[in-house]
Design a protein around this motif. Structure first.
Motif, PDB file in Angstrom:
ATOM      1  N   PRO A 180      24.505  35.382  44.543  1.00 51.20           N
ATOM      2  CA  PRO A 180      24.397  35.733  45.965  1.00 51.20           C
ATOM      3  C   PRO A 180      25.504  36.675  46.423  1.00 51.20           C
ATOM      4  N   ILE A 181      26.701  36.535  45.848  1.00 53.82           N
ATOM      5  CA  ILE A 181      27.779  37.371  46.352  1.00 53.82           C
ATOM      6  C   ILE A 181      28.087  38.540  45.438  1.00 53.82           C
ATOM      7  N   VAL A 182      27.283  38.743  44.420  1.00 50.47           N
ATOM      8  CA  VAL A 182      27.632  39.791  43.468  1.00 50.47           C
ATOM      9  C   VAL A 182      27.611  41.166  44.112  1.00 50.47           C
ATOM     10  N   ARG A 183      26.678  41.373  44.986  1.00 47.89           N
ATOM     11  CA  ARG A 183      26.576  42.711  45.544  1.00 47.89           C
ATOM     12  C   ARG A 183      27.820  43.151  46.299  1.00 47.89           C
ATOM     13  N   PRO A 184      28.309  42.332  47.230  1.00 45.55           N
ATOM     14  CA  PRO A 184      29.538  42.764  47.904  1.00 45.55           C
ATOM     15  C   PRO A 184      30.700  42.958  46.934  1.00 45.55           C
ATOM     16  N   ILE A 185      30.767  42.123  45.921  1.00 43.23           N
ATOM     17  CA  ILE A 185      31.867  42.273  44.972  1.00 43.23           C
ATOM     18  C   ILE A 185      31.767  43.611  44.261  1.00 43.23           C
ATOM     19  N   VAL A 186      30.600  43.880  43.704  1.00 41.25           N
ATOM     20  CA  VAL A 186      30.467  45.116  42.943  1.00 41.25           C
ATOM     21  C   VAL A 186      30.648  46.323  43.850  1.00 41.25           C
ATOM     22  N   MET A 187      30.206  46.219  45.059  1.00 43.26           N
ATOM     23  CA  MET A 187      30.355  47.348  45.973  1.00 43.26           C
ATOM     24  C   MET A 187      31.803  47.579  46.358  1.00 43.26           C
ATOM     25  N   ALA A 188      32.592  46.516  46.328  1.00 41.21           N
ATOM     26  CA  ALA A 188      33.972  46.677  46.781  1.00 41.21           C
ATOM     27  C   ALA A 188      34.853  47.321  45.726  1.00 41.21           C
ATOM     28  N   PHE A 189      34.433  47.315  44.491  1.00 46.97           N
ATOM     29  CA  PHE A 189      35.289  47.834  43.431  1.00 46.97           C
ATOM     30  C   PHE A 189      34.847  49.219  43.012  1.00 46.97           C
ATOM     31  N   GLY A 190      35.700  50.173  43.228  1.00 42.74           N
ATOM     32  CA  GLY A 190      35.427  51.529  42.776  1.00 42.74           C
ATOM     33  C   GLY A 190      36.581  52.008  41.936  1.00 42.74           C
ATOM     34  N   PRO A 191      36.584  53.289  41.588  1.00 43.54           N
ATOM     35  CA  PRO A 191      37.651  53.806  40.726  1.00 43.54           C
ATOM     36  C   PRO A 191      39.068  53.446  41.180  1.00 43.54           C
ATOM     37  N   PRO A 192      39.386  53.469  42.469  1.00 45.10           N
ATOM     38  CA  PRO A 192      40.771  53.098  42.801  1.00 45.10           C
ATOM     39  C   PRO A 192      41.103  51.670  42.369  1.00 45.10           C
ATOM     40  N   GLU A 193      40.150  50.760  42.600  1.00 43.01           N
ATOM     41  CA  GLU A 193      40.408  49.376  42.224  1.00 43.01           C
ATOM     42  C   GLU A 193      40.472  49.233  40.706  1.00 43.01           C
ATOM     43  N   PHE A 194      39.593  49.941  40.002  1.00 44.09           N
ATOM     44  CA  PHE A 194      39.636  49.879  38.546  1.00 44.09           C
ATOM     45  C   PHE A 194      40.997  50.336  38.041  1.00 44.09           C
ATOM     46  N   PHE A 195      41.463  51.432  38.632  1.00 44.02           N
ATOM     47  CA  PHE A 195      42.756  51.964  38.195  1.00 44.02           C
ATOM     48  C   PHE A 195      43.835  50.911  38.344  1.00 44.02           C
ATOM     49  N   MET A 196      43.881  50.281  39.471  1.00 40.41           N
ATOM     50  CA  MET A 196      44.931  49.294  39.702  1.00 40.41           C
ATOM     51  C   MET A 196      44.785  48.101  38.763  1.00 40.41           C
ATOM     52  N   MET A 197      43.539  47.678  38.526  1.00 41.19           N
ATOM     53  CA  MET A 197      43.367  46.537  37.633  1.00 41.19           C
ATOM     54  C   MET A 197      43.881  46.871  36.247  1.00 41.19           C
ATOM     55  N   ILE A 198      43.566  48.083  35.810  1.00 45.21           N
ATOM     56  CA  ILE A 198      44.023  48.470  34.481  1.00 45.21           C
ATOM     57  C   ILE A 198      45.534  48.586  34.460  1.00 45.21           C
ATOM     58  N   MET A 199      46.111  49.060  35.551  1.00 41.94           N
ATOM     59  CA  MET A 199      47.561  49.154  35.576  1.00 41.94           C
ATOM     60  C   MET A 199      48.203  47.781  35.504  1.00 41.94           C
ATOM     61  N   VAL A 200      47.550  46.789  36.072  1.00 38.03           N
ATOM     62  CA  VAL A 200      48.072  45.428  35.913  1.00 38.03           C
ATOM     63  C   VAL A 200      48.155  45.090  34.431  1.00 38.03           C
ATOM     64  N   GLY A 201      47.078  45.412  33.724  1.00 42.03           N
ATOM     65  CA  GLY A 201      47.083  45.163  32.288  1.00 42.03           C
ATOM     66  C   GLY A 201      48.180  45.933  31.584  1.00 42.03           C
ATOM     67  N   ILE A 202      48.341  47.188  31.983  1.00 39.04           N
ATOM     68  CA  ILE A 202      49.362  48.003  31.335  1.00 39.04           C
ATOM     69  C   ILE A 202      50.741  47.448  31.640  1.00 39.04           C
ATOM     70  N   ALA A 203      50.908  46.971  32.851  1.00 41.15           N
ATOM     71  CA  ALA A 203      52.211  46.388  33.185  1.00 41.15           C
ATOM     72  C   ALA A 203      52.509  45.206  32.282  1.00 41.15           C
ATOM     73  N   CYS A 204      51.475  44.460  31.935  1.00 43.70           N
ATOM     74  CA  CYS A 204      51.696  43.295  31.070  1.00 43.70           C
ATOM     75  C   CYS A 204      52.168  43.713  29.680  1.00 43.70           C
TER      76      CYS A 204
ATOM     77  N   LEU B  51      31.432  41.501  35.326  1.00 40.77           N
ATOM     78  CA  LEU B  51      30.640  41.691  36.529  1.00 40.77           C
ATOM     79  C   LEU B  51      30.669  43.127  37.004  1.00 40.77           C
ATOM     80  N   ILE B  52      31.828  43.712  36.934  1.00 39.16           N
ATOM     81  CA  ILE B  52      31.992  45.015  37.540  1.00 39.16           C
ATOM     82  C   ILE B  52      31.862  46.102  36.501  1.00 39.16           C
ATOM     83  N   PRO B  53      30.762  46.775  36.515  1.00 36.18           N
ATOM     84  CA  PRO B  53      30.635  47.870  35.552  1.00 36.18           C
ATOM     85  C   PRO B  53      31.672  48.919  35.886  1.00 36.18           C
ATOM     86  N   GLY B  54      32.084  49.648  34.922  1.00 37.81           N
ATOM     87  CA  GLY B  54      33.098  50.651  35.200  1.00 37.81           C
ATOM     88  C   GLY B  54      34.410  50.282  34.549  1.00 37.81           C
ATOM     89  N   LEU B  55      34.539  49.042  34.132  1.00 40.16           N
ATOM     90  CA  LEU B  55      35.765  48.682  33.446  1.00 40.16           C
ATOM     91  C   LEU B  55      35.552  48.612  31.950  1.00 40.16           C
TER      92      LEU B  55
END
Lengths: 397, 182, 502
Positions: C131-155, C265-269
């Protein structure tokens, strides 16, 4: 707890692995089409062939450099080599394929559209070349260039053919490095499908017609990467129609669809069939069709394009026409080329294959090898200024 | 002085430095946007490795080797680390190693692996795999005939059945087969 | 809803669905076990059989196998340091060292159980999330992907072990390596040196096979012995200890499963990143980050959990949107078409029991796969005691076949060899290998998304809500240890301490 293992432990392990694999394999042979004439001979090609291999170097003498679309008979495939039959009407040398392994090269990794078509046709190709074994081999890399190179450089014995993206026409025109083939020289076997391409925009967006796009200050189009089909198409369309495009590249696969839904980008270009789900879901609107087919209610590029851009329009249309090309190595003996063409033609007329294709949602509009070759060569024949424009497009930021 | 420079850890650190420096130089041949990320990565990388190289030179490589030993002792807690432990049984003494310089014993396995690739390149997987298995097990490891032959046949069988028939993945056939046996 | 759920569950146990699921799982695990060929190959192989099947049977087969591919891949990763599938590279980081210590049983226990738990979690979440997948997927775009990956890189910064400098440098090298190939934003082929084969970049599977498997075999060939050298360590227990370990670390397991689901869930990652990001999280959240890479249980269970849970997440997006979350899902989409089902919002209304059935199949197949793995664990563990003189050629051939299988390319074997040699020296001179892989997987993705974010929104992309929050997370992750270290350094000023702090 764990004592030193004995050799029989290893034996059991290896046997279990083999057994499992054989089970999967037996299940595998059950998926073959009806009445396959599977040869009982070995798969591997390192077999002392009955036939001496021909002196193999691909023909430099293939006089097909000058494309003439008005060619009626066989496209120029004559080689100055020894021919089994030097008759004017060439016989399909089907007997050659008995006991041989044919490699069907797919220029992508397993699982894409090209792979699907290849795996669809391979068993039927095998059926119509009795005694042969057709193996699908994925040779991916460099945007289909490595696969195409592989087919081109294979020994010219008729045992290698394959499929790749016709976008390589554009790549070849742009003179991309790494291209070791000349598309004009391939022995074209067939074209399996034509797929009109569609430019779509977000349904919730402000653009409803092409004129809207032209009037806009900037249109964000999504693409996979600089030099990819989606990017080239968008840039070419912009060049033809005159709208200001900003390419956002980096969307792999269908991510651009989601980007459109998010409102991140304004539109993209792709095959009409791949855009249909989006359109049906009400997320996208088709604003332009590229190709010879017409779709109700949607203008065709031909109609909207200014007359002076005809060369580019033709090029884009040919790209839509040549959706699934199949080519073989240049310089193969005519008899074998004919055998391949005939077998592929029969395969695409086989009711079983057609039924499967329909179920899988893979459109089939067979086009002969000769016609395919003509189209390809016509597309490659461009004026210098067009070539320069293409170069700019393909390498543009 | 030579010992400070020509020991393993120092040379390897130097290799890293060269790598980063090279990456930086090459990055400048690309346009501005394309060179951004490589530079952002390589410049700090270069700085880091230069610092480390200095440490290695200063201590003659001992810093690395001592720290490694300490860490392994701390972790295994048995005063014995799995990497440098003397092997048990007949293997080490009996193995027929290639004549490589004493300072570079690792050349022996390097050559075997490279040899495997060369074999595959020339003869193709179907032949190279069993052949390599036989050569390694019989000639290098000096195992008995029975075992050697069983393993050789197993290797051949895997290539033939699993890849040839089940998975139907055509394995590289080697340039000999390509050029002469077509 | 509940009714549909029970319907879906019942369908799992109907013959032939059940048999097909078992068969699929067995084949899937075997394909996963063989390096170089992975989940996509399995799906591509199975699709032709799906013609004419009813949907429940078809998905029993397809999902039964797809769900456990990484479970099979974990086995080869553990035993031979050769990841069966790309994501299983993370399994090698801490899994193989455990095996080397003679704790094969325990490692298998952890890996199989974590996989099962992650997979079940992913399937369970699948239902709740729809039920909530749509808002989630819509909220994540390239800026969010970038930051998520940077979290990984920081680790990555935490993976340096005793010498952070080395860890960071290796991480930088990994990031640099990921830049090899054609850049989608500019079309420039970087560090290609004219070699066509490098256009697509350096494939992570090849690097892992070289860095881990080949280098390890070189080591074994040199020193003799067997993989598991320390017979004494077997006292620390086997399978059951491993299984209980997973439940002991249940909180970490849960977090990693969540990470996996979100990424799936989020394609693009790209699903590949899931295991590595989970691993990075485990390292960063641990009290002893420097011990990772030597056989930490957390380091093994984190990626295992994540890459099985991500399948559940990816399936949700595929089913709910008709947009595949990964290349494997794209193939599965083809299966939908063959079966005459259109994925998308309509599935929720027309085929709800089927959707539940898919979730149940994934869950149960995961448990089955794990059970098979556990049952075989003891026998498999014996392999690790085989003497090196026989094992080395076996694993070498196994690994080389895998390296070849990635792209049917002989060139790739050169890459494998190169990294085999590099890996040997890295191990000898105490450079941690994990940061290299993490950098390799995450680097280009970060750059591409950054470029896209800039193109789309300009520098202001940082101020998008989710992006900004993630940025704060990164600052926190990196900042906290720095603050601690500075405080410690200042506190101990004037007092020389024997040990060194990070």
């Amino acid at each position: 707890m764990l004592r030193q293992p004995r050799m029989w432990h290893l034996g059991i392990f290896l046997s279990a692995l083999l057994a499992l694999a054989l089970v999967a394999g037996c299940a595998g042979t059950a998926g073959q089409p009806s009445a396959p004439t599977k040869s009982t001979s070995e798969q591997q090609s390192a077999k002392p062939a009955q036939e001496k291999p021909e002196p193999t170097k691909p023909a430099q003498a293939t006089p097909s450099a000058k494309p003439t679309p008005a060619q009626a008979a066989q496209p120029a495939q004559e080689q100055p080599k020894a021919q089994p039959t030097a008759k004017p009407e060439v016989q399909a040398d089907v007997a050659f394929y008995n006991g041989k392994t044919v490699s069907f090269i797919v220029a992508t990794k397993p699982g894409g559209g090209y792979d699907a078509y290849a795996r669809l046709v391979a068993p039927y190709l095998q059926k119509y070349l009795p005694g042969s074994t057709v193996l699908v081999k994925n040779v991916e890399g460099a945007g289909h260039i490595i696969g195409a190179n592989t087919i081109y450089a294979a020994p010219a014995d008729g045992l290698t053919l394959g499929t790749f993206n016709k976008g390589l026409i554009v790549s070849q025109l742009a003179g991309m490095e790494g291209i070791k083939f000349d598309l004009a020289k391939f022995v074209w076997i067939a074209n399996a499908a034509t797929e009109p391409r569609a430019m779509v925009v977000t349904a919730k967006g402000p653009y409803k017609t092409v004129e809207d796009l032209i009037a806009a200050p900037e249109v964000k189009m999504g693409g996979a990467g600089v030099g990819s089909e989606s990017s080239n198409d968008a840039l070419m369309a912009a060049a033809i129609l005159g709208f200001k495009v900003k390419m956002i590249n980096g969307y792999a696969g269908q991510e651009a669809d989601l980007a459109m839904m998010r409102g991140e980008i304004d539109g993209q270009i792709g095959t009409y069939s791949s855009m249909k789900p989006l359109i049906e879901q009400g997320e996208a609107r088709a604003i332009l069709i590229i190709g010879k087919e017409d779709v109700a209610g949607v203008p065709n590029l031909r109609q909207k394009a200014p007359a002076e851009k005809k060369a580019l329009v033709d090029l884009m249309e040919s790209q839509a026409q040549l959706a699934r090309v199949i080519a073989a190595t240049p310089g193969i003996p005519e008899g074998r080329a004919k055998a391949l063409r005939d077998a592929v033609k029969k395969a695409f007329a086989d009711p079983e294959l057609l039924a499967k294709a329909q179920q899988a949602g893979l459109p089939i509009n067979y086009m002969s090898g000769e016609e395919t070759g003509d189209l390809v060569r016509a597309a490659l024949d461009q004026k210098p200024e067009v070539i320069q424009l293409i170069k700019d497009i393909v390498t543009k930021k | 002085m030579r010992a400070r420079l020509l020991n393993g850890p120092t040379l390897f650190a130097a290799f890293f430095v060269v790598l980063f420096a090279g990456a930086i130089i090459v990055a400048f041949t690309y346009n501005v946007r394309a060179r951004g990320a490589p530079l952002v990565i390589s410049i700090p990388g270069l700085v880091l490795m230069l610092g480390w190289l200095a440490t290695e030179i200063r201590t003659g490589g001992a810093a690395t080797l001592r720290r490694k030993h300490d860490r392994e002792v701390a972790i295994s807690g048995e005063g014995q680390d799995s990497v440098s432990a003397p092997a048990k049984g007949k293997e080490t003494s009996n193995i027929r190693k290639l004549p490589v310089p004493r300072a570079l014993p690792e050349l022996d396995p390097f050559l075997w692996v490279t040899g495997l690739l060369v074999l595959i390149w020339i003869l193709g997987f179907q032949i190279a795999m069993p052949l390599f298995m036989f050569l390694y097990v019989k000639v290098r490891s000096r195992e008995g005939w029975m075992l050697s032959i069983v393993l050789t046949v197993a290797a051949w069988a895997v290539a033939y059945f699993v890849f040839g028939h089940v998975l139907r993945i055509p394995l590289y056939e080697g340039i000999i087969a390509q050029q002469f046996l077509r | 809803m509940v009714e549909a759920s029970l319907q879906g569950l019942a369908a799992v146990f109907v013959w032939p669905n059940f048999g097909l699921m078992i068969l699929g799982a067995l084949i899937g695990m075997t394909v996963g076990f063989i390096p170089g060929i992975g989940g996509n190959f399995f799906l591509a192989m199975m699709i032709p059989f799906v013609f004419g099947m009813n949907p429940y049977a078809a998905f029993a087969l397809l999902l039964g196998g797809h769900a456990v591919v990484h479970t099979g891949g974990a086995i080869s990763a553990l035993l031979f340091n050769t990841p069966g599938t790309g994501p299983n590279a993370a399994t090698c980081f801490d899994g193989y060292p455990l095996v080397k210590k003679g704790q094969t049983g325990r490692a298998m226990g952890v890996a199989m159980t974590a996989s099962a738990v992650g997979g079940v979690f992913g399937a369970a979440v699948m239902i709740g999330v729809i039920p909530i997948v749509r808002p989630i997927v819509m909220a994540f775009g390239p800026p969010e992907f970038f930051m998520m990956i940077m979290v990984g890189i920081a680790c990555i910064a935490f993976l340096g072990g005793s010498t952070p400098v080395k860890g960071l440098a290796v991480g930088a090298l990994g990031l640099l390596l990921s830049m090899v190939g054609q850049d989608p934003s500019t079309g420039v082929v970087r560090y290609g040196f004219g070699l066509l084969d490098l256009w697509g970049g350096v494939n992570q599977v090849l690097v892992v096979i070289g860095l881990f498997a080949i280098s390890e075999m070189i080591n074994l060939a040199l020193k003799g012995g067997s993989i598991a050298d320390q017979m004494a360590a077997k006292v620390s227990g086997g399978l059951t200890t491993g299984m209980l370990d997973v439940f002991r670390h249940w909180w970490l397991n849960l977090r990693c499963a969540v990470i996996g689901v979100v990424i799936g869930l989020i394609p693009g990652l790209g699903g590949e990143a899931a295991g590595f990001l989970a691993y990075g999280h485990a390292v960063q959240s641990s009290k002893t980050p420097e011990k990772f890479g030597t056989g930490m249980i957390e380091g093994l269970l984190a990626p295992e959990s994540a890459h099985n849970s991500k399948e559940g997440g990816a399936l949700v997006t595929t089913v709910a949107f008709g947009v595949p979350g990964s290349s494997g899902m794209a193939i599965l989409l083809g299966a939908f078409l063959i079966l005459g089902i259109t994925p998308g919002p309509k599935m929720m209304t027309e085929h709800l029991p089927l959707v539940f059935n898919m979730a149940w199949t994934i869950a149960i197949a995961n448990i089955f796969g794990a059970a098979v793995g556990l049952a075989l664990a003891n026998q498999m563990a014996k392999l690790t005691y085989l003497r090196g003189s026989i094992l080395v050629p076996l694993v070498l051939l196994f690994a080389i076949l895998g390296g070849y299988g990635v792209r049917n390319s002989m060139f790739d074997l050169v890459i494998v060899l190169f990294f085999g040699v590099v890996g040997y020296y890295m191990k000898k001179y105490d450079y941690p290998p994990a940061p290299l892989i993490m950098g390799l997987v995450l680097g280009k993705m970060a750059e591409t998304n950054l470029n896209m974010a800039m193109d789309l929104y300009g520098v202001e992309f940082i101020f998008r809500p989710i992006t900004f929050v993630l940025l704060l997370v990164i600052l926190f992750i990196v900042g906290l240890p720095l603050v601690k270290a500075t405080r410690a350094a200042f506190g101990k000023r004037g007092v020389t301490s024997a040990g060194t702090t990070a």
